[in-house]
Structure formats: C-alpha cells, structure tokens
Design an enzyme around this catalytic site. Sequence first.
Site, mmCIF file in Angstrom:
data_model
loop_
_atom_site.group_PDB
_atom_site.id
_atom_site.type_symbol
_atom_site.label_atom_id
_atom_site.label_comp_id
_atom_site.label_asym_id
_atom_site.label_seq_id
_atom_site.Cartn_x
_atom_site.Cartn_y
_atom_site.Cartn_z
ATOM 1 N N VAL A 217 44.607 42.088 34.288
ATOM 2 C CA VAL A 217 45.273 41.337 35.386
ATOM 3 C C VAL A 217 44.645 41.524 36.689
ATOM 4 O O VAL A 217 45.216 41.663 37.698
ATOM 5 C CB VAL A 217 46.733 41.497 35.322
ATOM 6 C CG1 VAL A 217 47.625 40.898 34.115
ATOM 7 C CG2 VAL A 217 46.977 43.086 35.280
ATOM 8 N N ARG A 219 40.438 41.262 37.997
ATOM 9 C CA ARG A 219 39.641 40.361 38.525
ATOM 10 C C ARG A 219 38.737 39.964 37.074
ATOM 11 O O ARG A 219 38.281 40.914 36.512
ATOM 12 C CB ARG A 219 38.633 40.578 39.678
ATOM 13 C CG ARG A 219 39.644 40.309 41.006
ATOM 14 C CD ARG A 219 40.000 39.024 41.373
ATOM 15 N NE ARG A 219 40.724 38.788 42.703
ATOM 16 C CZ ARG A 219 41.960 38.833 42.701
ATOM 17 N NH1 ARG A 219 42.773 38.928 41.655
ATOM 18 N NH2 ARG A 219 42.597 38.584 43.850
ATOM 19 N N ASP A 243 44.274 37.307 32.172
ATOM 20 C CA ASP A 243 44.836 36.733 33.375
ATOM 21 C C ASP A 243 43.912 36.114 34.554
ATOM 22 O O ASP A 243 43.982 35.264 35.203
ATOM 23 C CB ASP A 243 46.061 37.198 34.061
ATOM 24 C CG ASP A 243 46.956 36.409 34.986
ATOM 25 O OD1 ASP A 243 47.399 35.417 34.543
ATOM 26 O OD2 ASP A 243 47.041 36.771 36.331
ATOM 27 N N GLU A 248 36.755 30.997 37.376
ATOM 28 C CA GLU A 248 38.051 30.404 37.333
ATOM 29 C C GLU A 248 38.028 29.025 37.764
ATOM 30 O O GLU A 248 37.565 29.005 38.963
ATOM 31 C CB GLU A 248 39.219 31.213 37.969
ATOM 32 C CG GLU A 248 39.523 32.696 37.271
ATOM 33 C CD GLU A 248 40.667 33.303 37.816
ATOM 34 O OE1 GLU A 248 41.132 32.985 38.844
ATOM 35 O OE2 GLU A 248 40.767 34.610 37.514
ATOM 36 N N HIS A 267 45.485 33.059 35.989
ATOM 37 C CA HIS A 267 45.832 33.700 37.173
ATOM 38 C C HIS A 267 47.193 33.511 37.775
ATOM 39 O O HIS A 267 47.164 33.238 38.963
ATOM 40 C CB HIS A 267 44.814 33.558 37.999
ATOM 41 C CG HIS A 267 44.433 34.666 38.865
ATOM 42 N ND1 HIS A 267 43.039 35.076 39.243
ATOM 43 C CD2 HIS A 267 45.359 35.561 39.604
ATOM 44 C CE1 HIS A 267 43.176 36.076 40.070
ATOM 45 N NE2 HIS A 267 44.435 36.491 40.340
HETATM 46 P P1 NDP Z 1 45.930 48.812 45.313
HETATM 47 O O1 NDP Z 1 44.926 49.169 46.646
HETATM 48 O O2 NDP Z 1 47.350 49.290 45.554
HETATM 49 O O3 NDP Z 1 45.587 49.801 43.969
HETATM 50 C C1 NDP Z 1 44.282 49.772 43.514
HETATM 51 C C2 NDP Z 1 44.241 51.123 42.588
HETATM 52 O O4 NDP Z 1 42.859 51.070 42.231
HETATM 53 C C3 NDP Z 1 44.357 52.528 43.295
HETATM 54 O O5 NDP Z 1 45.202 53.290 42.362
HETATM 55 C C4 NDP Z 1 42.947 52.995 43.473
HETATM 56 O O6 NDP Z 1 43.115 54.552 43.417
HETATM 57 C C5 NDP Z 1 42.400 52.415 42.187
HETATM 58 N N1 NDP Z 1 40.899 52.319 42.238
HETATM 59 C C6 NDP Z 1 39.966 51.536 43.283
HETATM 60 N N2 NDP Z 1 38.617 51.832 42.814
HETATM 61 C C7 NDP Z 1 38.808 52.376 41.606
HETATM 62 C C8 NDP Z 1 37.695 52.591 40.764
HETATM 63 N N3 NDP Z 1 36.501 52.360 41.104
HETATM 64 N N4 NDP Z 1 37.971 53.339 39.480
HETATM 65 C C9 NDP Z 1 39.354 53.362 39.118
HETATM 66 N N5 NDP Z 1 40.338 53.154 40.064
HETATM 67 C C10 NDP Z 1 39.990 52.645 41.284
HETATM 68 O O7 NDP Z 1 45.745 47.340 44.879
HETATM 69 P P2 NDP Z 1 46.842 46.606 43.858
HETATM 70 O O8 NDP Z 1 47.464 47.301 42.774
HETATM 71 O O9 NDP Z 1 47.768 46.016 44.898
HETATM 72 O O10 NDP Z 1 45.921 45.403 43.370
HETATM 73 C C11 NDP Z 1 44.839 45.635 42.620
HETATM 74 C C12 NDP Z 1 43.958 44.403 42.447
HETATM 75 O O11 NDP Z 1 44.749 43.596 41.310
HETATM 76 C C13 NDP Z 1 43.871 43.485 43.541
HETATM 77 O O12 NDP Z 1 42.562 44.208 44.384
HETATM 78 C C14 NDP Z 1 43.573 42.284 43.086
HETATM 79 O O13 NDP Z 1 42.353 41.899 42.394
HETATM 80 C C15 NDP Z 1 44.294 42.363 41.535
HETATM 81 N N6 NDP Z 1 45.442 41.437 41.668
HETATM 82 C C16 NDP Z 1 45.742 40.602 40.504
HETATM 83 C C17 NDP Z 1 47.032 39.896 40.438
HETATM 84 C C18 NDP Z 1 47.253 38.855 39.595
HETATM 85 O O14 NDP Z 1 47.976 37.705 39.707
HETATM 86 N N7 NDP Z 1 46.469 38.849 38.325
HETATM 87 C C19 NDP Z 1 47.989 39.961 41.616
HETATM 88 C C20 NDP Z 1 47.676 40.939 42.520
HETATM 89 C C21 NDP Z 1 46.570 41.695 42.432
HETATM 90 P P3 NDP Z 1 42.043 55.667 43.898
HETATM 91 O O15 NDP Z 1 41.899 55.176 45.236
HETATM 92 O O16 NDP Z 1 42.556 56.909 43.868
HETATM 93 O O17 NDP Z 1 40.850 55.291 43.304
#
Ligand code: NDP
Length: 301
Positions: A217, A219, A243, A248, A267
């Site tokens: 879910v 990218r 998703d 896409e 998506h």
């Molecule tokens: P957040 O910024 O809240 O969370 C991102 C998380 O990813 C953090 O826990 C971060 O933790 C972790 N992270 C970042 N880089 C890495 C890495 N290299 N390896 C492992 N963990 C990593 O974002 P959201 O949860 O709001 O959204 C996440 C993504 O989900 C969005 O960027 C978007 O692409 C996708 N999305 C998809 C949707 C859909 O409809 N399918 C809807 C909404 C979002 P830490 O900094 O500790 O690494």
Amino acid sequence: MHVLVHESVAPVFDPALLVEFLTSEGVTATTGALDDCDGVVAFDHDEALFDVPWVHAITAGYDDYPVERYREAGVTFTNSTGIHGASVGESVAGHCLTFARRLHRYRDRQHDRVWEHEPYDRAFTLRDERACVVGLGTLGQGVAVRLDALGMDVVGVRRTPALVPGVSEVFTPDALAEAVADARFVVLTVPLTEATTGLVDAAVLDAMREDAYLVNVARGEVVEQDALVAALDEGAIAGAALDALDPEPLPEESPLWGFEEVLVTPHCAALTNDYHEAVGALVATNARRIEQGDAPVNRVV
Ligand code: NDP
C-alpha cells in the site's frame, strides 16, 4: 487568506465538497483559476503552482512533486500525512482476512454461480500468524494496531528502532531479509525515496516464506515488479495484494491481473467518503497558522 481547490483533486473527491468544508471553517476557498490565491490544494503538480506561495498536497506521498524546485522558488509545501491510519489500516486488515478466509476465491466462484469449498488445507486464521510491517509511520501504525487486534504477532521495520503500539519487535532496514523471514504477511508502508526504490527485490522475496503474502500500500516502485511476477510464477511466495503499482494504471497486458492469489486495487486503500474533511481540517489549520505567521504542520519545504 484565499485557498484555491485545484481541479486535480477531482479523482479523489468533488472539489466543491472541500470548498464547502473550508468555508464552514471560516477559510475563504474557491475552485477556478489560480490567480490571486495564497494557497492551493492539489493532487498533482502543475507548473502554474510555482506562482502560489503555499501548495498543499492531498496525499501523504510527495514523490511526484518537485520538492527541491519548490524550495528554490520559495514555495511552502505541505502534505497530508497523518490522516490515513484508519482507512489504510482497515484496507490491509481486509486484504489479510480475504487471503486467510479465502473470500477472493469464493467471490471468483460466485461469478460462475458455483457452490464449492476451497481445499481443506487452504483456509487459515490470522490469529498467531506473524505480520512484518515495513515503515511504522501513520500507515504502518494504523496497520499494526489492527493486525495486533486480530491476534497477529506484528513486527516492524524502520530506520529509528523505536517500538510503536501493536508491534513486538522493530528491525532496522539492513535486517529486512531477517525481518520478513518468519512473516505470513509482509506489508509495505514506507515512503518512496532513493533508499526504498526497489527495496523488495528478488533477494527479499526469496527470504520470504513460500506461504507468505506481500501487501503493497506504499508505492509501486518500492517493489521490483518483474521479480515479484517471477516469485509468484515460481511459487516462491503465496500471493500479493497490490494497491500501488508501477505504472498506474496497471497495463491490461500485465501478468499481475491473472494470478488467482493476487488482489489488484486501483490505489484506493485510503479512499473514504470523508477524505475531504480530513484534508480540509489540515488545510484550515495551516491557513490559520500561515496567516498568523506560525510554521504550518506537515511542512515538507
Ligand atoms: P510517515 O512519514 O508517517 O511514515 C513513514 C515511515 O517509514 C516512518 O515510520 C519512517 O520511519 C519509515 N521509513 C522511512 N524510510 C524508511 C526506510 N528506508 N526503511 C524503512 N522504513 C523507513 O508516512 P505515512 O505513513 O503517512 O505514508 C507512507 C507512504 O505511504 C506515503 O509516502 C505514500 O507513498 C504511501 N501512501 C499510500 C496510500 C495509498 O492509498 N495506498 C495512502 C497514503 C500513503 P523512520 O524515519 O524511523 O525510518
């Protein structure tokens, strides 16, 4: 403060709904031309946005936006992280339950009006199964608490090894192969960055159990799609719920459409009938903050 709701939001919600919501919050909002507005709410980048002081993306992911160019142009850019925990969490719980309880196969048979059980050894319960959630922000935490509530053992992966509710153990990204090895479900909830592009490659898929499911879910580009097709073909993993795909829409000729154990959704994991209100609350907060000279929330640049 005049906020313009850009027409690009239309695939997600009717722009008029957000205008109505913002107006009820005391924010001057319209649809139409970009002239003379102080902020714009958008789903896609458009070169004309460089002329607006503040751009708000209705998505959490901003990999499609030219963030560095916004920075150089002095445009404030905010996103919509923080609002998708329940919607995406429920979508992922639904995917896991569907595979475990075999609902997709019964729905397939319903099209042919066939009354027939799945083979005895196919159905399982989520209770005591392990899920590995890769990315523990809004999405990951929304997934983790829901899978934990279903009795699953939830582990996670993130760069900062801090525990979050519902998660029993946190791995760092260098231990991804170890983190996925015992999981029945591997759920991707990371942003698309240089570090996460192609994160799930043949080696990670190989490290997964043969009866494991991948749920993406995040990218599409987080997964090496050719390696995924090969893993599904060879039975190296059991299936996938996708998703987010690359590209896409998923092209008609993609082999991913054809697997019985693959669920493709367009998506839509975060879509809900009150999405405009969740975005609107963020936009209204930021309109007030910017007007008062305070830093906006969810500021990216
Ligand atoms: P957040 O910024 O809240 O969370 C991102 C998380 O990813 C953090 O826990 C971060 O933790 C972790 N992270 C970042 N880089 C890495 C890495 N290299 N390896 C492992 N963990 C990593 O974002 P959201 O949860 O709001 O959204 C996440 C993504 O989900 C969005 O960027 C978007 O692409 C996708 N999305 C998809 C949707 C859909 O409809 N399918 C809807 C909404 C979002 P830490 O900094 O500790 O690494």
